[in-house]
Structure formats: C-alpha cells, structure tokens
Write a protein that holds these residues in place. Structure first.
Motif, PDB file in Angstrom:
ATOM      1  N   PHE A 168       0.688  -1.204  -0.035  1.00  0.00           N
ATOM      2  CA  PHE A 168      -0.071   0.079   0.098  1.00  0.00           C
ATOM      3  C   PHE A 168       0.785   1.157  -0.049  1.00  0.00           C
ATOM      4  O   PHE A 168       0.497   2.316  -0.760  1.00  0.00           O
ATOM      5  CB  PHE A 168      -0.845   0.079   1.102  1.00  0.00           C
ATOM      6  CG  PHE A 168      -2.052  -1.047   0.980  1.00  0.00           C
ATOM      7  CD1 PHE A 168      -3.173  -0.671   0.051  1.00  0.00           C
ATOM      8  CD2 PHE A 168      -2.034  -2.117   1.750  1.00  0.00           C
ATOM      9  CE1 PHE A 168      -4.123  -1.444  -0.050  1.00  0.00           C
ATOM     10  CE2 PHE A 168      -3.189  -3.150   1.633  1.00  0.00           C
ATOM     11  CZ  PHE A 168      -4.424  -2.757   0.576  1.00  0.00           C
ATOM     12  N   ARG A 169       2.025   1.198   0.583  1.00  0.00           N
ATOM     13  CA  ARG A 169       2.909   2.262   0.457  1.00  0.00           C
ATOM     14  C   ARG A 169       3.421   2.320  -1.036  1.00  0.00           C
ATOM     15  O   ARG A 169       3.305   3.553  -1.534  1.00  0.00           O
ATOM     16  CB  ARG A 169       4.364   2.233   1.455  1.00  0.00           C
ATOM     17  CG  ARG A 169       5.153   3.139   1.436  1.00  0.00           C
ATOM     18  CD  ARG A 169       6.293   3.212   2.170  1.00  0.00           C
ATOM     19  NE  ARG A 169       5.932   2.969   3.682  1.00  0.00           N
ATOM     20  CZ  ARG A 169       6.721   2.650   4.745  1.00  0.00           C
ATOM     21  NH1 ARG A 169       7.872   2.576   4.636  1.00  0.00           N
ATOM     22  NH2 ARG A 169       6.442   2.650   5.958  1.00  0.00           N
TER      23      ARG A 169
ATOM     24  N   ALA B  66       1.726   1.770  -3.485  1.00  0.00           N
ATOM     25  CA  ALA B  66       0.518   2.331  -4.297  1.00  0.00           C
ATOM     26  C   ALA B  66       0.183   3.742  -3.956  1.00  0.00           C
ATOM     27  O   ALA B  66      -0.569   4.469  -4.631  1.00  0.00           O
ATOM     28  CB  ALA B  66      -0.665   1.346  -4.077  1.00  0.00           C
TER      29      ALA B  66
ATOM     30  N   TYR C  38      -1.159   4.782  -0.991  1.00  0.00           N
ATOM     31  CA  TYR C  38      -2.439   5.033  -0.147  1.00  0.00           C
ATOM     32  C   TYR C  38      -2.337   5.738   0.984  1.00  0.00           C
ATOM     33  O   TYR C  38      -1.401   5.509   1.596  1.00  0.00           O
ATOM     34  CB  TYR C  38      -2.714   3.272   0.004  1.00  0.00           C
ATOM     35  CG  TYR C  38      -4.467   3.407   0.670  1.00  0.00           C
ATOM     36  CD1 TYR C  38      -5.526   3.362  -0.287  1.00  0.00           C
ATOM     37  CD2 TYR C  38      -4.574   3.581   1.990  1.00  0.00           C
ATOM     38  CE1 TYR C  38      -6.844   3.402   0.391  1.00  0.00           C
ATOM     39  CE2 TYR C  38      -5.890   3.789   2.677  1.00  0.00           C
ATOM     40  CZ  TYR C  38      -6.716   3.697   1.729  1.00  0.00           C
ATOM     41  OH  TYR C  38      -8.200   3.858   2.283  1.00  0.00           O
ATOM     42  N   THR C  39      -3.333   6.362   1.411  1.00  0.00           N
ATOM     43  CA  THR C  39      -3.323   7.343   2.461  1.00  0.00           C
ATOM     44  C   THR C  39      -4.812   7.537   2.616  1.00  0.00           C
ATOM     45  O   THR C  39      -5.668   7.512   1.911  1.00  0.00           O
ATOM     46  CB  THR C  39      -2.907   8.944   2.399  1.00  0.00           C
ATOM     47  OG1 THR C  39      -3.286   9.379   1.319  1.00  0.00           O
ATOM     48  CG2 THR C  39      -1.187   8.537   2.010  1.00  0.00           C
ATOM     49  N   ALA C  40      -5.027   7.744   4.076  1.00  0.00           N
ATOM     50  CA  ALA C  40      -6.439   8.049   4.491  1.00  0.00           C
ATOM     51  C   ALA C  40      -6.111   8.843   5.650  1.00  0.00           C
ATOM     52  O   ALA C  40      -5.288   8.397   6.555  1.00  0.00           O
ATOM     53  CB  ALA C  40      -7.452   6.683   4.945  1.00  0.00           C
TER      54      ALA C  40
ATOM     55  N   TYR D  68      -3.596   7.363   8.164  1.00  0.00           N
ATOM     56  CA  TYR D  68      -3.530   5.736   7.852  1.00  0.00           C
ATOM     57  C   TYR D  68      -2.783   5.418   6.390  1.00  0.00           C
ATOM     58  O   TYR D  68      -2.671   6.251   5.532  1.00  0.00           O
ATOM     59  CB  TYR D  68      -4.951   5.181   7.570  1.00  0.00           C
ATOM     60  CG  TYR D  68      -5.699   5.042   8.973  1.00  0.00           C
ATOM     61  CD1 TYR D  68      -6.170   3.863   9.309  1.00  0.00           C
ATOM     62  CD2 TYR D  68      -5.974   6.036   9.699  1.00  0.00           C
ATOM     63  CE1 TYR D  68      -6.918   3.465  10.421  1.00  0.00           C
ATOM     64  CE2 TYR D  68      -6.607   5.774  10.819  1.00  0.00           C
ATOM     65  CZ  TYR D  68      -7.157   4.566  11.151  1.00  0.00           C
ATOM     66  OH  TYR D  68      -7.906   4.427  12.395  1.00  0.00           O
TER      67      TYR D  68
ATOM     68  N   PRO E  35      -5.652   0.580   4.430  1.00  0.00           N
ATOM     69  CA  PRO E  35      -7.195   0.968   4.100  1.00  0.00           C
ATOM     70  C   PRO E  35      -7.751   0.755   5.621  1.00  0.00           C
ATOM     71  O   PRO E  35      -7.876  -0.319   6.127  1.00  0.00           O
ATOM     72  CB  PRO E  35      -7.685  -0.052   3.304  1.00  0.00           C
ATOM     73  CG  PRO E  35      -6.580  -0.255   2.248  1.00  0.00           C
ATOM     74  CD  PRO E  35      -5.274  -0.154   3.185  1.00  0.00           C
TER      75      PRO E  35
ATOM     76  N   GLN F 248      -9.250   7.307   0.347  1.00  0.00           N
ATOM     77  CA  GLN F 248      -9.246   6.565  -0.967  1.00  0.00           C
ATOM     78  C   GLN F 248     -10.042   5.539  -1.123  1.00  0.00           C
ATOM     79  O   GLN F 248      -9.743   4.579   0.007  1.00  0.00           O
ATOM     80  CB  GLN F 248      -7.764   6.422  -1.156  1.00  0.00           C
ATOM     81  CG  GLN F 248      -6.946   7.522  -1.260  1.00  0.00           C
ATOM     82  CD  GLN F 248      -5.269   7.184  -1.867  1.00  0.00           C
ATOM     83  OE1 GLN F 248      -5.212   6.385  -2.628  1.00  0.00           O
ATOM     84  NE2 GLN F 248      -4.471   8.087  -1.501  1.00  0.00           N
ATOM     85  N   SER F 249     -10.933   5.465  -2.009  1.00  0.00           N
ATOM     86  CA  SER F 249     -11.772   4.175  -1.949  1.00  0.00           C
ATOM     87  C   SER F 249     -10.812   2.987  -2.271  1.00  0.00           C
ATOM     88  O   SER F 249     -10.031   3.018  -3.078  1.00  0.00           O
ATOM     89  CB  SER F 249     -12.509   4.398  -3.159  1.00  0.00           C
ATOM     90  OG  SER F 249     -13.471   3.110  -3.403  1.00  0.00           O
ATOM     91  N   PHE F 250     -11.327   1.759  -1.431  1.00  0.00           N
ATOM     92  CA  PHE F 250     -10.530   0.500  -1.417  1.00  0.00           C
ATOM     93  C   PHE F 250     -11.800  -0.314  -1.478  1.00  0.00           C
ATOM     94  O   PHE F 250     -12.433  -0.777  -0.712  1.00  0.00           O
ATOM     95  CB  PHE F 250      -9.798   0.106  -0.580  1.00  0.00           C
ATOM     96  CG  PHE F 250      -8.989  -1.104  -0.553  1.00  0.00           C
ATOM     97  CD1 PHE F 250      -7.902  -1.274  -1.194  1.00  0.00           C
ATOM     98  CD2 PHE F 250      -9.350  -2.173   0.503  1.00  0.00           C
ATOM     99  CE1 PHE F 250      -7.380  -2.497  -1.421  1.00  0.00           C
ATOM    100  CE2 PHE F 250      -8.966  -3.260   0.356  1.00  0.00           C
ATOM    101  CZ  PHE F 250      -7.699  -3.443  -0.507  1.00  0.00           C
TER     102      PHE F 250
ATOM    103  N   TRP G  97      -5.106  -5.931   9.651  1.00  0.00           N
ATOM    104  CA  TRP G  97      -4.400  -6.135   8.476  1.00  0.00           C
ATOM    105  C   TRP G  97      -3.230  -7.273   8.564  1.00  0.00           C
ATOM    106  O   TRP G  97      -3.009  -8.026   7.636  1.00  0.00           O
ATOM    107  CB  TRP G  97      -4.084  -4.744   7.722  1.00  0.00           C
ATOM    108  CG  TRP G  97      -4.924  -3.898   6.732  1.00  0.00           C
ATOM    109  CD1 TRP G  97      -5.373  -2.932   7.273  1.00  0.00           C
ATOM    110  CD2 TRP G  97      -5.235  -4.477   5.678  1.00  0.00           C
ATOM    111  NE1 TRP G  97      -6.475  -2.728   6.196  1.00  0.00           N
ATOM    112  CE2 TRP G  97      -6.463  -3.671   5.185  1.00  0.00           C
ATOM    113  CE3 TRP G  97      -4.913  -5.463   4.937  1.00  0.00           C
ATOM    114  CZ2 TRP G  97      -7.003  -3.525   4.031  1.00  0.00           C
ATOM    115  CZ3 TRP G  97      -5.634  -5.650   3.630  1.00  0.00           C
ATOM    116  CH2 TRP G  97      -6.814  -4.589   3.271  1.00  0.00           C
TER     117      TRP G  97
END
Length: 419
Positions: free
Chosen positions: A206-207, A209, A211-213, A237, A240, A254-256, A284
């Motif tokens: 995810f890093r 990619a 990804y952050t929230a 975060y 996800p 971000q939608s997951f 996770w």
C-alpha cells in the motif's frame, strides 16, 4: 562526504547480502537432496558460502551503524528504526558466535530470516536521523540499549534452534490427540511468523501504491470543575481503514474495494495513542498473514512444518537443544545487565528512582523472570527435549512483545521509542 547517505547505502548492501546468505543456507538445507554429490559435501559447500555472505553482510551492517553514528552525532539506537536495525545486527553477531562454536550450517536457514524480517520491519518506521531528545542524551543510552539488545539477540538464536528442534521431532504419522496437538502448535508457530511477514507485505504494497487516509479525531477532556474542552487531532493511515479512530470523522479517504468509509469504529475503552490505527494494523497483519499462509498451503498441499521436516531429518535434535540452551545461557547475563541493572542505574539518574513500574520496566522484568524459570527448569528439574524447546520459543515471543507491543501499544515513559 554525506555520511548519512553512505550509511543508507551500506544498509541496503547488508540487506541484500543477508538475503543472498539465506538463499545459500536454504540451498544447503533443501538442495542437498537434488545434488549428485554426497549430502555432506553439498551442505558444507553452500553452508560455507552462506556463512561467508552473512559475515560480509554483517560488516556492511557495522559500517551502516558507525557511519550513521558519525553522521547523526549520536549512537543510532534512539527510535524504533534504529533499534530494530541494531537488533538485527546483534542477532547476526550472536549467530556468528554460536556458529563458530558449533559449526552448524543449518542454523543459518532459520536465523537469517529473523534478521531479514526485523530489518524489513524497521523500514516501516521513519528512517531520518533526528536529534536526541533530552531524556536520551546520556552515556547510559549506549550501555543500556546495546547490552539489552545483545542479550535479546542470543535469545533470538536460541529461538531459531528451538523452532528447528520442534519441527525436527514432530511426528506427522501420529493420529492420537497428543500428536495432533504437537503438529497444531508447531504449525501455529510458523503461522505467527508468517503473520509478521504478511504485515510487511501489506505495508509495503500500500505504501508503493501511495495509499493514504486521514481522520479528524475529537478528544474531549473533563476538567476537575466539570467543564469540558475539545481537541482535534489528525490521524493518518497508510493501510485502508477497517477500523477508524473513536469519535472521528473522515477527512480524506481513498476508496478501496468499494469502501468509502471505515466499517468499524474503534471502541471507546481502547484509548491509547492512535489506538484505532494500531487496531487496524493488527487486523491487516492477520488478514495478510492468513492470506499468505493460505497461498503457501495451497502450493505445498500440506502443513508447512511437514514441508520443512524432511530436510531436518539428518540433524540430531539433541544438538539443536544444546545450541538453543547455550545461546540463551550466553544471552541471559548480558540481558540482565543491560535491561535491568544498567536500566535501573539510568532510571535513577534520569528520573531519580530505580524502579517505577513503567510498562517497559515491567515487561523487561517478566522477560528476566521467564528466562530465569527456563534455566532453572532445565538445569534443576530436567526439563529437556520438547518442553525446553517450547519454553525457548515462548520466551522469544515475550521478548518481541516487550520490544514491539510495549513500545507501540502501551503508553509509558518509553513511548518515545516508537516515534
């Protein structure tokens, strides 16, 4: 010359050499059955290559340690990134010492993965060199942390030998209750390790990619006079969110897999620092580890311990027990000095008390008492064989909780180590 950049390059060299050493040891264990040479010749050849690569990797790791020390101006053991990299280096030192005593090549196939996992785990945390906070600016930082970590490193080698012993002696032909129980707990030990690997896979995936929230969490404080005040804090975060912070609203998400918000809110009683994010990380880790374990089981079509077991049949389990015991016997006095005696001296200097029941102090004491019981039961009560091996495995799990769980989950005077 930028010493910190050179230090980072040395660290990467050490990591790749450790990976190459592990591959060589794995070939020594598994590949001997495919070789036309005598099994002993094949094992010794690849084992020597693996040990040579491990030693060169350790030298590169030492270079990372001392150049980072020079570049940052302080010993690099002040946060989770630095401490975990030092612990990995200490485990390699312990492995080299034990190997030179017993000349057991197979131990590298179990010790090197521990080092690689710890180094990868360290990389999850921020790696930038930062100035020491006042509480850590003491010569006792060097003495206390390095000796405690060295003792824990010998415990890790003892754990690796004990786990090998358990996989070696388990009987996969038994169908009685005791036989099934032995297979289950041996397999469960491997599952725990795979869960940690799954955590690393999830974090880096995810890093990579991007990804952050982000959530905005409201913390309400009630004063003594009954008045309430609110404070808002952003919680970011990198995975996800399955669990969002208690009493919070999403700021960025971000939608997951179709999720537009976290389905679960962290319970109110779980009120530690970033408790929701940490619970999310645990979930996770279990999900990723279970998926990875399921994939490996699908490929192997049998228990993972059953895959490893045939490659250990040439090893005497009594030799493995002796290695595990000797490693722990070496590490115990070093750990006692570093984690208890030197720690109490530093506590008296820094906080004007030798003991304060801080969570890290309590779990260091628990670790000391557990390994004291291990040595007593083995030497005085004759607890040898699988009972001794299980104690060595459980003891290292206590060590890992002291290092990871206390630093990152339980708030206390040592919480700065998790920054």
């Amino acid at each position: 010359m930028n010493w910190l950049d050179f230090s980072s390059d040395s660290f990467m060299v050490a990591f790749y050499l450790y990976c190459a050493a592990f591959i060589s040891f794995a070939i020594a264990v598994a590949g001997k059955r495919w070789s036309n040479r005598k099994p002993e010749d094949h094992t010794n050849r690849w084992g020597k290559i693996g040990f040579g690569l491990a030693v060169v990797g350790w030298v590169a790791h030492l270079t990372f340690f001392f150049t980072r020390w020079y570049g940052s101006g302080h010993i690099p053991t002040s946060n989770m990134y630095e401490f975990m990299t030092f612990l990995g280096m200490a485990i390699m030192f312990a492995f080299i010492v034990v190997h030179l005593i017993y000349r057991n090549m197979i131990l590298g196939a179990f010790s090197l993965p521990l080092v690689i996992i710890l180094i990868a785990y360290a990389s999850v945390f921020p790696s930038e060199a930062q100035p020491l906070i006042p509480a850590l600016n003491s010569v006792w930082l060097k003495i206390h942390v390095t000796t405690a970590a060295t003792g824990e490193a010998f415990f890790a080698v003892g754990f690796a030998a004990a786990l090998m012993q358990l996989i070696r002696v388990v009987d996969f032909t038994r169908t009685d209750k005791a036989g099934k129980r032995a297979r289950f707990w041996t397999e469960f030990s491997l599952f725990v390790i795979i869960v940690l690997i799954g955590f690393l896979v999830a974090v880096f995936a995810f890093r990579g990619a991007g990804y952050t929230a982000t959530f905005s969490q409201e913390k309400v404080t009630i004063a003594d006079d009954g008045t309430a005040s609110s404070e808002f804090k952003e919680v970011k975060y990198g995975l996800p969110p399955l669990v969002k912070p208690y009493n919070s609203e999403k700021v960025e998400f971000q939608s997951f897999l179709g999720m537009t918000d976290a389905p679960i809110e962290s319970p109110s009683w779980l009120n530690g620092a970033n408790a929701g994010r940490k619970l999310n990380t645990v979930l996770w880790s279990v999900i990723s580890g279970a998926a990875l374990y399921g994939l490996l089981r699908l490929i192997a079509r049998k228990q993972l311990a059953a895959v490893i077991h045939p490659h250990l049949t040439d090893i005497d389990p009594d030799d493995l027990e002796e290695i595990s015991y000797r490693a722990i016997a070496i590490g115990f006095p070093i750990f006692t000095l570093g984690a208890l005696i030197f720690a109490m001296i530093w506590a008296q200097i820094a906080w004007s008390r030798f003991w304060g029941w801080d969570p890290k102090e309590v779990w260091a004491l628990v670790t000391f008492l557990f390994y004291s019981a291990y040595l007593h039961l083995r030497l005085s009560r004759g607890w040898q064989g699988t009972r001794s091996a299980w104690l060595a495995v459980i003891g290292f799990l206590v060590v890992m909780f002291t290092l990871v769980g206390v630093n990152l989950v339980i708030a206390g005077l040592h919480s700065y180590a998790g920054v």
